[in-house]
Design a protein around this motif. Structure first.
Motif, PDB file in Angstrom:
ATOM      1  N   GLN A 136       0.821  -1.208   0.000  1.00 47.30           N
ATOM      2  CA  GLN A 136       0.000   0.000   0.000  1.00 47.30           C
ATOM      3  C   GLN A 136       0.858   1.261   0.000  1.00 47.30           C
ATOM      4  O   GLN A 136       0.543   2.239  -0.680  1.00 47.30           O
ATOM      5  CB  GLN A 136      -0.916   0.012   1.224  1.00 47.30           C
ATOM      6  CG  GLN A 136      -2.029  -1.003   1.197  1.00 47.30           C
ATOM      7  CD  GLN A 136      -2.944  -0.850   2.393  1.00 47.30           C
ATOM      8  OE1 GLN A 136      -3.561   0.185   2.612  1.00 47.30           O
ATOM      9  NE2 GLN A 136      -3.008  -1.895   3.196  1.00 47.30           N
ATOM     10  N   VAL A 137       1.944   1.239   0.773  1.00 47.69           N
ATOM     11  CA  VAL A 137       2.841   2.399   0.809  1.00 47.69           C
ATOM     12  C   VAL A 137       3.433   2.651  -0.568  1.00 47.69           C
ATOM     13  O   VAL A 137       3.459   3.782  -1.069  1.00 47.69           O
ATOM     14  CB  VAL A 137       3.963   2.195   1.858  1.00 47.69           C
ATOM     15  CG1 VAL A 137       5.029   3.291   1.732  1.00 47.69           C
ATOM     16  CG2 VAL A 137       3.380   2.205   3.262  1.00 47.69           C
ATOM     17  N   ILE A 158      22.108  -6.328   0.665  1.00 47.80           N
ATOM     18  CA  ILE A 158      21.275  -6.431   1.865  1.00 47.80           C
ATOM     19  C   ILE A 158      21.065  -5.048   2.469  1.00 47.80           C
ATOM     20  O   ILE A 158      19.953  -4.697   2.885  1.00 47.80           O
ATOM     21  CB  ILE A 158      21.912  -7.393   2.880  1.00 47.80           C
ATOM     22  CG1 ILE A 158      21.866  -8.820   2.330  1.00 47.80           C
ATOM     23  CG2 ILE A 158      21.196  -7.310   4.224  1.00 47.80           C
ATOM     24  CD1 ILE A 158      22.578  -9.837   3.187  1.00 47.80           C
ATOM     25  N   GLU A 159      22.103  -4.236   2.521  1.00 47.52           N
ATOM     26  CA  GLU A 159      21.972  -2.874   3.051  1.00 47.52           C
ATOM     27  C   GLU A 159      20.988  -2.062   2.234  1.00 47.52           C
ATOM     28  O   GLU A 159      20.205  -1.274   2.789  1.00 47.52           O
ATOM     29  CB  GLU A 159      23.341  -2.195   3.070  1.00 47.52           C
ATOM     30  CG  GLU A 159      24.271  -2.714   4.151  1.00 47.52           C
ATOM     31  CD  GLU A 159      25.647  -2.065   4.096  1.00 47.52           C
ATOM     32  OE1 GLU A 159      26.378  -2.154   5.103  1.00 47.52           O
ATOM     33  OE2 GLU A 159      25.985  -1.448   3.056  1.00 47.52           O
ATOM     34  N   SER A 160      20.997  -2.248   0.923  1.00 45.30           N
ATOM     35  CA  SER A 160      20.061  -1.535   0.056  1.00 45.30           C
ATOM     36  C   SER A 160      18.625  -1.920   0.385  1.00 45.30           C
ATOM     37  O   SER A 160      17.736  -1.052   0.473  1.00 45.30           O
ATOM     38  CB  SER A 160      20.374  -1.838  -1.408  1.00 45.30           C
ATOM     39  OG  SER A 160      19.449  -1.215  -2.265  1.00 45.30           O
ATOM     40  N   ALA A 161      18.384  -3.230   0.572  1.00 47.36           N
ATOM     41  CA  ALA A 161      17.036  -3.695   0.918  1.00 47.36           C
ATOM     42  C   ALA A 161      16.610  -3.172   2.281  1.00 47.36           C
ATOM     43  O   ALA A 161      15.459  -2.771   2.480  1.00 47.36           O
ATOM     44  CB  ALA A 161      16.991  -5.222   0.883  1.00 47.36           C
ATOM     45  N   VAL A 162      17.534  -3.174   3.234  1.00 47.35           N
ATOM     46  CA  VAL A 162      17.231  -2.678   4.575  1.00 47.35           C
ATOM     47  C   VAL A 162      16.914  -1.181   4.533  1.00 47.35           C
ATOM     48  O   VAL A 162      15.984  -0.708   5.200  1.00 47.35           O
ATOM     49  CB  VAL A 162      18.407  -2.965   5.531  1.00 47.35           C
ATOM     50  CG1 VAL A 162      18.267  -2.172   6.828  1.00 47.35           C
ATOM     51  CG2 VAL A 162      18.490  -4.454   5.834  1.00 47.35           C
ATOM     52  N   LEU A 163      17.664  -0.435   3.737  1.00 42.86           N
ATOM     53  CA  LEU A 163      17.402   1.002   3.606  1.00 42.86           C
ATOM     54  C   LEU A 163      16.006   1.257   3.041  1.00 42.86           C
ATOM     55  O   LEU A 163      15.317   2.194   3.474  1.00 42.86           O
ATOM     56  CB  LEU A 163      18.457   1.663   2.712  1.00 42.86           C
ATOM     57  CG  LEU A 163      19.688   2.216   3.406  1.00 42.86           C
ATOM     58  CD1 LEU A 163      20.685   2.761   2.384  1.00 42.86           C
ATOM     59  CD2 LEU A 163      19.307   3.318   4.399  1.00 42.86           C
ATOM     60  N   GLU A 164      15.592   0.456   2.071  1.00 37.91           N
ATOM     61  CA  GLU A 164      14.236   0.601   1.522  1.00 37.91           C
ATOM     62  C   GLU A 164      13.196   0.368   2.616  1.00 37.91           C
ATOM     63  O   GLU A 164      12.203   1.090   2.711  1.00 37.91           O
ATOM     64  CB  GLU A 164      14.022  -0.362   0.360  1.00 37.91           C
ATOM     65  CG  GLU A 164      14.728   0.054  -0.912  1.00 37.91           C
ATOM     66  CD  GLU A 164      14.244  -0.730  -2.121  1.00 37.91           C
ATOM     67  OE1 GLU A 164      13.318  -1.554  -1.958  1.00 37.91           O
ATOM     68  OE2 GLU A 164      14.796  -0.515  -3.217  1.00 37.91           O
ATOM     69  N   ASP A 165      13.418  -0.668   3.441  1.00 33.54           N
ATOM     70  CA  ASP A 165      12.499  -0.935   4.552  1.00 33.54           C
ATOM     71  C   ASP A 165      12.460   0.244   5.516  1.00 33.54           C
ATOM     72  O   ASP A 165      11.392   0.622   6.015  1.00 33.54           O
ATOM     73  CB  ASP A 165      12.917  -2.198   5.299  1.00 33.54           C
ATOM     74  CG  ASP A 165      12.599  -3.469   4.513  1.00 33.54           C
ATOM     75  OD1 ASP A 165      11.815  -3.377   3.551  1.00 33.54           O
ATOM     76  OD2 ASP A 165      13.144  -4.531   4.857  1.00 33.54           O
ATOM     77  N   GLN A 166      13.616   0.821   5.798  1.00 35.47           N
ATOM     78  CA  GLN A 166      13.671   1.966   6.704  1.00 35.47           C
ATOM     79  C   GLN A 166      12.928   3.164   6.115  1.00 35.47           C
ATOM     80  O   GLN A 166      12.261   3.902   6.841  1.00 35.47           O
ATOM     81  CB  GLN A 166      15.131   2.334   7.010  1.00 35.47           C
ATOM     82  CG  GLN A 166      15.840   1.303   7.878  1.00 35.47           C
ATOM     83  CD  GLN A 166      17.314   1.627   8.088  1.00 35.47           C
ATOM     84  OE1 GLN A 166      18.172   0.785   7.918  1.00 35.47           O
ATOM     85  NE2 GLN A 166      17.622   2.858   8.446  1.00 35.47           N
ATOM     86  N   ALA A 167      13.053   3.356   4.802  1.00 34.15           N
ATOM     87  CA  ALA A 167      12.339   4.458   4.151  1.00 34.15           C
ATOM     88  C   ALA A 167      10.832   4.243   4.248  1.00 34.15           C
ATOM     89  O   ALA A 167      10.065   5.190   4.507  1.00 34.15           O
ATOM     90  CB  ALA A 167      12.777   4.573   2.693  1.00 34.15           C
ATOM     91  N   ILE A 168      10.390   2.993   4.048  1.00 32.78           N
ATOM     92  CA  ILE A 168       8.956   2.697   4.161  1.00 32.78           C
ATOM     93  C   ILE A 168       8.478   2.903   5.589  1.00 32.78           C
ATOM     94  O   ILE A 168       7.385   3.448   5.827  1.00 32.78           O
ATOM     95  CB  ILE A 168       8.692   1.266   3.671  1.00 32.78           C
ATOM     96  CG1 ILE A 168       8.884   1.203   2.147  1.00 32.78           C
ATOM     97  CG2 ILE A 168       7.294   0.793   4.050  1.00 32.78           C
ATOM     98  CD1 ILE A 168       8.824  -0.180   1.568  1.00 32.78           C
ATOM     99  N   ASP A 169       9.269   2.491   6.575  1.00 29.34           N
ATOM    100  CA  ASP A 169       8.915   2.726   7.977  1.00 29.34           C
ATOM    101  C   ASP A 169       8.811   4.217   8.263  1.00 29.34           C
ATOM    102  O   ASP A 169       7.921   4.661   9.018  1.00 29.34           O
ATOM    103  CB  ASP A 169       9.956   2.085   8.900  1.00 29.34           C
ATOM    104  CG  ASP A 169       9.878   0.566   8.891  1.00 29.34           C
ATOM    105  OD1 ASP A 169       8.852   0.031   8.424  1.00 29.34           O
ATOM    106  OD2 ASP A 169      10.845  -0.080   9.341  1.00 29.34           O
ATOM    107  N   TRP A 170       9.716   5.004   7.675  1.00 29.43           N
ATOM    108  CA  TRP A 170       9.668   6.466   7.865  1.00 29.43           C
ATOM    109  C   TRP A 170       8.352   7.026   7.328  1.00 29.43           C
ATOM    110  O   TRP A 170       7.726   7.885   7.958  1.00 29.43           O
ATOM    111  CB  TRP A 170      10.851   7.114   7.149  1.00 29.43           C
ATOM    112  CG  TRP A 170      10.912   8.604   7.298  1.00 29.43           C
ATOM    113  CD1 TRP A 170      11.504   9.309   8.302  1.00 29.43           C
ATOM    114  CD2 TRP A 170      10.337   9.572   6.401  1.00 29.43           C
ATOM    115  NE1 TRP A 170      11.328  10.662   8.095  1.00 29.43           N
ATOM    116  CE2 TRP A 170      10.622  10.852   6.945  1.00 29.43           C
ATOM    117  CE3 TRP A 170       9.610   9.483   5.219  1.00 29.43           C
ATOM    118  CZ2 TRP A 170      10.207  12.030   6.326  1.00 29.43           C
ATOM    119  CZ3 TRP A 170       9.186  10.651   4.602  1.00 29.43           C
ATOM    120  CH2 TRP A 170       9.479  11.908   5.145  1.00 29.43           C
ATOM    121  N   VAL A 171       7.911   6.526   6.180  1.00 31.01           N
ATOM    122  CA  VAL A 171       6.632   6.966   5.614  1.00 31.01           C
ATOM    123  C   VAL A 171       5.485   6.559   6.535  1.00 31.01           C
ATOM    124  O   VAL A 171       4.580   7.357   6.821  1.00 31.01           O
ATOM    125  CB  VAL A 171       6.428   6.379   4.212  1.00 31.01           C
ATOM    126  CG1 VAL A 171       5.020   6.689   3.694  1.00 31.01           C
ATOM    127  CG2 VAL A 171       7.461   6.932   3.239  1.00 31.01           C
TER     128      VAL A 171
END
Length: 437
Positions: A289-290, A397-410
């Motif tokens: 959804q995000v 892996i860091e790239s994937a984790v960063l994407e997750d962090q960006a989604i959490d920020w949203v």
């Protein structure tokens, strides 16, 4: 160095660069001098050949090398000077490269778009919330029982869900054919493992009975010698076994890896597994959804070169899944165009969020992701060590984790509402046949 920049349409830019002939000549001369110190030329001792001779021997080659090197270095300088952000590698168009003339060339490339992010506070996200109930656990254990049925020999005729063991012999026009006979073939009646006409002939037969059946092979049968032909089968039933479900006892628990604690320990472990599955499903739905909302609310032109790269990658991935190895047999590109554009756009949007917010990979998350990947392998310790030694693997892996962090920020800023749901609704558990048995 002279630089001129032209916008040629959309995100494409044409950068023309002129490098003075003197700079080229100076670099060529310096390289020829270095070569002359060690050059081995016929008629001269090593390093003693006159510069004129070295120039005549190596001048053209050195000039070409200097031009190539200067194109790379001056292009980087020009891009930095014009504050450009190329989306992909440039297409170089030489204009003038002859010795004695200024070096002139053009570089054509797309630039990354300037992204003005829409306020994330306006995004509306729905998070489903569901418990794992005792009834859900009961249903899951019932499913586990169906995975390990107990078969008991019976003397009656075969019924649906019974396991039947047969010998069979098939003939076409009275002659045997390859693959048309076998012994001790076991299958669940009604599972669709064998042809329907054969199942129909066996239903009701008891051990020791012999049945016959006429079967017509389909026209699209992979064996062309059998396609669209009729065969007569003789079927001898050797054993009929009734299917029943095992009791949920200590032995059943051990079959699923629960050595201590009995049924209560099994139920606790099943509940934990279901809760993990549910958590991941909810996470994926919210993430989806995000991403949908970010893509919908942030529309901008994306570099065509990046979209083309994604289309090609998606075509290759689809071909691999279909077992296609011939590049000429790749699936058509059209169905991948919009998904590729979406993937590129979302990558740029998330990248902009990461840049603006100064997000850095969370070390604990990175290590947890490594552990999660390694746990899927029997030699998990070796896999984990291999990942930690691979800089490229860690970067991914860091790239994937960063994407997750960006989604959490949203998610921390979006309008998130909770919607009551159930485990069955979210997982689809029980909505399809869980087993042929």
């Amino acid at each position: 160095m002279q630089v001129s920049l032209t916008a040629t349409g959309g995100l494409e830019r044409r950068l023309e660069v002129a490098v003075p002939a003197q700079r080229i000549a100076s670099e060529v001369e310096e390289r020829l001098k270095r070569i002359s110190r060690t050059a081995r030329l016929k008629g001269f001792r090593p390093g003693k050949a006159p510069l004129t001779v070295v120039r005549r021997q190596f001048g053209e080659q050195v000039h070409a090398e200097v031009v190539g090197d200067l194109m790379r270095t001056t292009l980087a300088e020009a891009i930095d000077q014009e504050k450009l952000k190329p989306a992909a590698g440039p297409r170089i168009e030489p204009i003038t490269v002859e010795p004695g003339s200024d070096l002139r060339y053009a570089a054509v490339f797309e630039v990354l778009p300037d992204i003005q992010l829409a306020p994330v506070e306006n995004l509306e996200i729905e998070r489903p919330v569901a418990p794992v109930t005792d009834d859900d656990v009961d249903a899951m254990i019932e499913s586990m029982r169906r995975q390990r049925p107990v078969f008991t020999v019976v003397e009656r005729g075969a019924r649906q869900t019974d396991r039947v063991t047969i010998d069979f012999e098939g003939r076409i026009d009275g002659a045997r054919f390859e693959g048309g006979e076998g012994t001790d073939l076991s299958f669940i009646l009604g599972s669709g493992r064998i042809m329907k006409d054969l199942e129909a002939a066996i239903e009701g037969a008891a051990a020791g009975d012999t049945r016959t059946a006429t079967v017509k092979f389909p026209a699209e049968h992979p064996n062309k010698t059998l396609a669209d032909r009729e065969a007569q089968f003789t079927l001898t039933v050797k054993k009929v076994e009734e299917q029943s479900l095992p009791p949920v006892d200590e032995e059943f628990c051990k079959a699923f890896g629960v050595e201590e604690g009995g049924v209560e320990a099994l139920r606790a472990e099943v509940r934990q597994s279901m809760e993990r599955e549910l958590e991941q499903i909810v996470r994926n739905r919210v993430r989806g959804q995000v991403l949908d909302a970010l893509y919908r609310e942030n529309r901008f032109e994306v570099p065509r070169s990046l979209v083309e790269e994604q289309i090609q990658q998606m075509q290759l991935d689809a071909a691999r899944r279909m077992g296609v190895r011939d590049a000429s047999q790749l699936p058509p590109r059209e169905p991948f165009e919009e998904p590729a554009r979406r993937r590129v756009a979302l990558g740029l949007i998330l990248g902009e969020i990461i840049r603006q917010q100064g997000l850095k990979p969370d070390r604990e998350r990175v290590m947890a992701r490594v552990d999660e990947i390694a746990a899927a392998y029997p030699n998990s310790d070796e896999v984990r060590a291999a990942y930690l030694k691979s800089a490229e693997a860690i970067r991914q892996i860091e790239s994937a984790v960063l994407e997750d962090q960006a989604i959490d920020w949203v998610l921390e800023r979006a309008r998130v509402t909770e919607r009551p749901a159930s485990f069955r609704e979210l997982t689809g558990f029980g909505q399809t046949n869980e087993s042929d048995t």
